[in-house]
Design a protein around this motif. Structure first.
Motif, PDB file in Angstrom:
ATOM      1  N   GLN A 115       1.048  -1.280  -0.046  1.00 51.08           N
ATOM      2  CA  GLN A 115      -0.076  -0.090  -0.046  1.00 51.08           C
ATOM      3  C   GLN A 115       0.877   1.265   0.034  1.00 51.08           C
ATOM      4  OE1 GLN A 115      -3.431   0.096  -0.171  1.00 51.08           O
ATOM      5  NE2 GLN A 115      -3.595  -1.912   0.333  1.00 51.08           N
ATOM      6  N   LEU A 116       0.831   1.920  -1.052  1.00 55.68           N
ATOM      7  CA  LEU A 116       1.757   3.145  -1.278  1.00 55.68           C
ATOM      8  C   LEU A 116       0.763   4.491  -0.675  1.00 55.68           C
ATOM      9  CD1 LEU A 116       3.003   3.179  -4.874  1.00 55.68           C
ATOM     10  CD2 LEU A 116       3.820   1.844  -2.669  1.00 55.68           C
ATOM     11  N   PHE A 117       1.171   5.207   0.427  1.00 55.47           N
ATOM     12  CA  PHE A 117       0.496   6.256   1.088  1.00 55.47           C
ATOM     13  C   PHE A 117       0.828   7.540  -0.011  1.00 55.47           C
ATOM     14  CE2 PHE A 117       0.814  10.139   3.481  1.00 55.47           C
ATOM     15  CZ  PHE A 117      -0.282  10.264   3.946  1.00 55.47           C
ATOM     16  N   VAL A 118      -0.539   8.134  -0.065  1.00 56.28           N
ATOM     17  CA  VAL A 118      -0.620   9.279  -1.077  1.00 56.28           C
ATOM     18  C   VAL A 118      -1.236  10.615  -0.249  1.00 56.28           C
ATOM     19  CG1 VAL A 118      -1.239  10.249  -3.182  1.00 56.28           C
ATOM     20  CG2 VAL A 118      -0.616   7.837  -2.901  1.00 56.28           C
ATOM     21  N   LYS A 119      -0.333  11.669  -0.343  1.00 55.49           N
ATOM     22  CA  LYS A 119      -1.121  13.098   0.290  1.00 55.49           C
ATOM     23  C   LYS A 119      -1.526  13.640  -0.907  1.00 55.49           C
ATOM     24  CE  LYS A 119      -1.069  15.838   3.863  1.00 55.49           C
ATOM     25  NZ  LYS A 119      -1.235  15.523   5.468  1.00 55.49           N
ATOM     26  N   HIS A 120      -2.631  14.127  -0.836  1.00 55.37           N
ATOM     27  CA  HIS A 120      -3.263  14.942  -2.124  1.00 55.37           C
ATOM     28  C   HIS A 120      -3.617  16.232  -1.733  1.00 55.37           C
ATOM     29  CE1 HIS A 120      -6.631  15.453  -5.105  1.00 55.37           C
ATOM     30  NE2 HIS A 120      -5.631  16.336  -5.250  1.00 55.37           N
ATOM     31  N   TYR A 121      -2.924  17.366  -2.021  1.00 56.08           N
ATOM     32  CA  TYR A 121      -3.179  18.700  -2.011  1.00 56.08           C
ATOM     33  C   TYR A 121      -4.210  19.456  -3.118  1.00 56.08           C
ATOM     34  CZ  TYR A 121       0.046  18.744   1.772  1.00 56.08           C
ATOM     35  OH  TYR A 121       0.841  18.519   3.261  1.00 56.08           O
ATOM     36  N   PHE A 165      -0.133  15.544  -6.004  1.00 59.52           N
ATOM     37  CA  PHE A 165      -0.153  14.325  -5.349  1.00 59.52           C
ATOM     38  C   PHE A 165       1.156  13.655  -4.864  1.00 59.52           C
ATOM     39  CE2 PHE A 165      -3.685  14.682  -8.339  1.00 59.52           C
ATOM     40  CZ  PHE A 165      -4.657  13.909  -7.473  1.00 59.52           C
ATOM     41  N   ILE A 166       1.368  13.710  -3.604  1.00 63.17           N
ATOM     42  CA  ILE A 166       2.704  13.258  -2.900  1.00 63.17           C
ATOM     43  C   ILE A 166       2.723  11.582  -2.478  1.00 63.17           C
ATOM     44  CG2 ILE A 166       4.592  13.892  -1.624  1.00 63.17           C
ATOM     45  CD1 ILE A 166       3.308  16.793  -1.577  1.00 63.17           C
TER      46      ILE A 166
END
Length: 308
Positions: A18-24, A68-69
């Motif tokens: 599972q790849l964690f993704v931060k979305h601004y 997307f980070i």
């Protein structure tokens, strides 16, 4: 969440990981302009944002981009964490993780205009993916302190790279079953054995860039490609070996892009600092200094005022 951007978090499945993704995202509009930010070796996506949602990633979102980070396999908040059981290598990052993240963006952003911002070794992974996928439609790329091999010589480079990272790192990797950068106090994240060994091969293969997985010759592919996305390469004057301007320019020559540009961030060239490998992304002065340069490149605007 800040006043002008919204934040969300998710996980993107890649195989059993599972790849964690931060979305601004901008709070007022829902733009089609998307940016995938790719971190480098022994670090996570946190190089692009702080716990208080400051940094390059949130700043770009405040300018109207969907940002997307991700944390790549085993790093940051991705699961599972790197361990002796980790089997992933660089090929997986290039041909599994990056495609999965791009596909995720397309499910979230209708008719996405795809852009990339990378730091350090993340730019190597991206350019390798670009070489393999001429069909991929990309608007613009910004590679921050990105080098593929190290040719510069200094005592600092000899000790920290040739001794600590290469030889001590190999010994510790054999002992732990993974590259223990955290335990060695030389990085924020550990790396799997496969990623570390692949990275070491490329760094020391100065005149070759060949994938050990399938023999793909990246330099040869770039030599015959005519449509490399316009790419801005920036680095700081205090990059002593991780992103030294000499090696950044070596990568530019290997990629052979027709619309590439290089800018050195230093006081002499008109910037606030002689930037180094980390503060080039994290400095509080960035929003008033070189972040606007990055925005201008993404918008295809004239960056001549920054070029010395």
């Amino acid at each position: 969440m800040t006043n002008d951007i919204n934040t969300s978090e998710t996980f993107v499945k890649v195989g059993t990981d599972q790849l964690f993704v931060k979305h601004y995202a901008p709070s007022v509009v829902n733009p089609s302009k998307a940016i995938l930010m790719i971190h480098g070796s022994i670090e996570s996506g946190r190089i692009f944002y702080s716990l208080k949602d400051k940094g390059l990633g949130p700043w770009l979102a405040s300018k109207g981009y969907q940002v997307f980070i991700p944390d790549f396999r085993g790093r940051g908040r991705s699961m599972p964490k790197v361990s002796s059981n980790s089997k992933n290598n660089q090929y997986d990052a290039i041909e599994e993780e990056i495609p999965a993240l791009i596909n995720y963006i397309y499910t979230k952003v209708e008719d996405a205009e795809l852009n990339f911002v990378t730091h350090s070794w993340g730019g190597v992974w991206l350019m390798a993916h670009i070489a393999r996928h001429p069909e991929l439609k990309v608007n613009r790329i910004i590679n921050i302190a990105v080098k593929r091999s190290i040719s510069v010589s200094s005592f600092k480079k000899w000790f920290e790279v040739d001794i600590v990272w290469k030889y001590v790192g190999k010994l510790m990797t054999n002992l732990f079953g993974y590259f223990p950068a955290v335990e060695m106090k030389i990085g924020q994240e550990n790396e799997s054995r496969g990623v570390y060994e692949d990275c070491r091969r490329w760094v020391y293969a100065k005149d070759e860039w060949i994938d050990i997985e399938d023999g793909f010759d990246y330099i040869n592919e770039f030599a015959h490609r005519k449509c490399i996305p316009p790419t801005l390469y920036i680095t700081g004057l205090k990059e002593f070996y991780l992103g030294h301007q000499t090696d950044v320019k070596r990568l530019m020559k290997e990629v052979n892009g027709a619309h590439d540009q290089f800018i050195l961030l230093s006081k002499e060239t008109g910037f606030a600092h002689d930037y180094d490998h980390i503060n080039i992304c994290t400095s509080k002065s960035g929003s008033d200094d070189h972040f606007p340069l990055i925005e201008a490149w993404l918008k295809s605007e004239d960056i001549a005022p920054w070029v010395k």
